[in-house]
Design an enzyme around this catalytic site. Structure first.
Site, PDB file in Angstrom:
ATOM      1  N   ASN A 208       8.872 -39.224 -24.978  1.00 49.33           N
ATOM      2  CA  ASN A 208       9.156 -37.632 -25.057  1.00 49.33           C
ATOM      3  C   ASN A 208       9.481 -37.314 -26.945  1.00 49.33           C
ATOM      4  O   ASN A 208       9.777 -38.178 -27.554  1.00 49.33           O
ATOM      5  CB  ASN A 208       9.993 -37.203 -24.041  1.00 49.33           C
ATOM      6  CG  ASN A 208      11.463 -37.745 -24.422  1.00 49.33           C
ATOM      7  OD1 ASN A 208      12.088 -37.597 -25.370  1.00 49.33           O
ATOM      8  ND2 ASN A 208      11.971 -38.323 -23.356  1.00 49.33           N
ATOM      9  N   PRO A 302      16.156 -44.708 -12.318  1.00 49.79           N
ATOM     10  CA  PRO A 302      17.360 -44.142 -11.928  1.00 49.79           C
ATOM     11  C   PRO A 302      17.962 -42.940 -12.589  1.00 49.79           C
ATOM     12  O   PRO A 302      17.615 -42.751 -13.805  1.00 49.79           O
ATOM     13  CB  PRO A 302      18.393 -45.395 -12.398  1.00 49.79           C
ATOM     14  CG  PRO A 302      17.568 -46.041 -13.376  1.00 49.79           C
ATOM     15  CD  PRO A 302      15.995 -45.810 -13.105  1.00 49.79           C
ATOM     16  N   ILE A 304      20.795 -41.736 -14.427  1.00 54.86           N
ATOM     17  CA  ILE A 304      22.098 -42.189 -14.899  1.00 54.86           C
ATOM     18  C   ILE A 304      23.215 -41.369 -14.893  1.00 54.86           C
ATOM     19  O   ILE A 304      24.347 -41.905 -14.380  1.00 54.86           O
ATOM     20  CB  ILE A 304      21.608 -42.755 -16.388  1.00 54.86           C
ATOM     21  CG1 ILE A 304      20.575 -43.713 -16.541  1.00 54.86           C
ATOM     22  CG2 ILE A 304      22.897 -43.504 -17.164  1.00 54.86           C
ATOM     23  CD1 ILE A 304      19.859 -43.849 -17.900  1.00 54.86           C
ATOM     24  N   PHE A 321      23.334 -32.907 -20.169  1.00 55.30           N
ATOM     25  CA  PHE A 321      22.396 -31.925 -21.028  1.00 55.30           C
ATOM     26  C   PHE A 321      21.445 -31.177 -19.741  1.00 55.30           C
ATOM     27  O   PHE A 321      20.818 -32.084 -19.126  1.00 55.30           O
ATOM     28  CB  PHE A 321      21.926 -32.463 -22.099  1.00 55.30           C
ATOM     29  CG  PHE A 321      22.801 -32.486 -23.293  1.00 55.30           C
ATOM     30  CD1 PHE A 321      23.882 -33.347 -23.106  1.00 55.30           C
ATOM     31  CD2 PHE A 321      22.484 -31.640 -24.383  1.00 55.30           C
ATOM     32  CE1 PHE A 321      24.949 -33.127 -24.353  1.00 55.30           C
ATOM     33  CE2 PHE A 321      23.428 -31.539 -25.407  1.00 55.30           C
ATOM     34  CZ  PHE A 321      24.837 -32.454 -25.511  1.00 55.30           C
ATOM     35  N   LYS A 339      23.732 -32.700 -10.016  1.00 58.09           N
ATOM     36  CA  LYS A 339      24.087 -34.229 -10.794  1.00 58.09           C
ATOM     37  C   LYS A 339      25.629 -34.553 -10.553  1.00 58.09           C
ATOM     38  O   LYS A 339      25.968 -35.919 -10.786  1.00 58.09           O
ATOM     39  CB  LYS A 339      23.671 -34.252 -12.286  1.00 58.09           C
ATOM     40  CG  LYS A 339      22.458 -33.647 -12.242  1.00 58.09           C
ATOM     41  CD  LYS A 339      21.372 -34.790 -13.287  1.00 58.09           C
ATOM     42  CE  LYS A 339      20.295 -34.412 -13.506  1.00 58.09           C
ATOM     43  NZ  LYS A 339      19.542 -35.541 -14.139  1.00 58.09           N
TER      44      LYS A 339
END
Ligand code: CTP
Length: 404
Positions: A208, A302, A304, A321, A339
């Site tokens: 990316n 996964p 993280i 972020f 999250k």
């Protein structure tokens, strides 16, 4: 900067031992007193006379040297230092440290001490990559030992890769970072940064546009406030910050393993742009062109940030972020809850903003108790402001009371 600091320098047996001579000079130039300890194999690479002359001090070499024991016992020797630096730290020396061995003066000093230890590894790339070394490094990190390097490069043995000892000035920067007083002194903070590369085959990958600029700037700002940083970075465009313990990774799965090895930490900041998927049918050898196109299968990586946020002994502050292109605040607020992190730094990365890969950023910090939007500013400035907010959140009374 290092005026009056007492550094015990353990010189292991590797070709990089010659750099330890320059390191002694650089440390002393900055006002540090250096007491050298030379292992038996270290003295195959540099002479005790050269070490002693540069350090302006006796060289300690033998555990059973009765004069040493009478003058200054090995316990006292290790405790009379403000910092122990091991450079070069060979695979064998690190293995003995990880196992808690005390079979020579260096390993005995390292076992008998409660002084902070900074290790500069140096070894052949295969030795560095070997599972036994990976295990030992994870153990040492868990024991609170700080690392600087190694760097990638060509080696004395003719191979190329990670394993070259950091340059003397990089080690000096890590030593200075250790002593820098500031509101984050004594805090260990984990920062992830950069993109990940997910292989399609041995020569192609999916990546990316993250340059790693924001994560690097954050790590640098945290170091400036005195934090000890483990910097886990994908293949970024910008060089990693000096004075951090840098762990280079390629894939999201590598990044997860590096993050797990770096814990525990007082805070963790996840600035990396991690790929959500990896190629499930990646080729072991180069895929050949076939008629009629081809299909890649993707498997989820996964998460993280979510994994660390849900650990029972998670860092006291976990910051994620959210790089969004639509409904930035709504999406980022939902992401924070999903999250399980404490703060989300949300930004709009639509191409028109020029933020992805650019030098400026415009962020909103979303916490449980509300959101705070900062004006567009240089990424360095965002980093400094975030670092102050982190210091405040970790409850250091000397940190400024406000971040705005
Ligand atoms: N992150 C992570 N591991 C992943 C994916 C993301 O640690 N596998 C972290 C990033 O470092 C960042 C945060 O999670 O701090 C949000 O990343 P983002 O890619 O925006 O989150 P996603 O869950 O992938 O959401 P989206 O559906 O918007 O891509």
């Amino acid at each position: 900067m290092l005026q009056g600091k007492r550094i015990l320098l353990v010189i292991g047996g590797g070709i990089a031992a010659y750099k330890a001579l320059d390191l002694i000079r650089r440390l002393r130039e900055r006002g540090a007193a250096v007491t050298p300890v030379l292992t038996a194999s270290g003295s195959q690479f540099v002479t005790p006379l050269a070490v002693s002359a540069l350090a302006g001090s006796k060289v300690y070499r033998d555990l059973f040297d009765l004069t040493d024991e009478a003058e200054m016992g090995h316990i006292q020797l290790s405790r009379s230092a403000d910092l122990i630096v091991v450079a070069p730290a060979t695979a064998d020396l690190m293995a003995r440290m990880a196992a808690g061995r005390a079979d020579d003066l260096a390993s005995t000093l390292l076992l008998a001490t409660d002084t902070p230890v900074l290790v500069a590894p140096a070894m052949n790339v295969r030795m560095w990559d070997h599972p036994a070394t990976r295990r030992n490094i994870a153990t040492l990190r868990g024991d609170g030992i700080a690392f600087v390097g190694p760097n990638d490069g060509s080696m004395a043995c003719g191979e190329y890769g990670p394993g070259r000892m950091s340059e003397p000035l990089e080690i000096v920067a890590a030593v200075e970072a250790h002593f820098r007083a500031g509101p984050l002194a004594g805090k260990h903070i984990l920062v992830t940064s950069g993109p990940t590369h997910e292989p399609i085959d041995p020569v192609r990958y999916i990546a990316n546009r993250s340059s790693g600029a924001q994560g690097t700037a954050i790590a640098r700002a945290l170091i400036a406030l005195g934090a000890r940083i483990t910097f886990v970075t994908g293949p970024a465009e910008v060089p990693p910050p000096e004075g951090a313990d840098v762990v280079r990774v390629q894939t999201a799965r590598d990044m997860l393993a590096a993050v797990q090895a770096a814990l525990p930490a007082d805070a963790a900041i996840f600035a990396a742009a991690v790929a959500d998927w990896h190629v499930a049918n990646a080729g072991a050898s180069k895929l050949k062109k076939t008629k009629g196109g081809m299909a890649l299968e993707f498997a989820e990586n996964p998460d993280i940030l979510a994994m660390v946020s849900h650990l029972p002994d998670r860092p006291a502050l976990v910051v994620g972020f959210a790089a969004e292109t639509d409904d930035v605040i709504t999406n980022a607020t939902a992401k924070r809850l999903r999250k399980g992190c404490d703060w989300i730094v949300a930004n709009d990365v639509s191409p028109a903003t020029g933020i992805m890969g650019g030098t400026e950023n415009a962020v909103t910090i979303i916490r449980q108790d509300g959101a705070e939007t900062w004006p567009r500013m240089a990424k360095d400035q965002v980093a400094r402001r975030l670092a102050v907010a982190v210091a405040e959140a970790l409850g250091n009374p000397s940190a400024p009371a406000t971040v705005s």
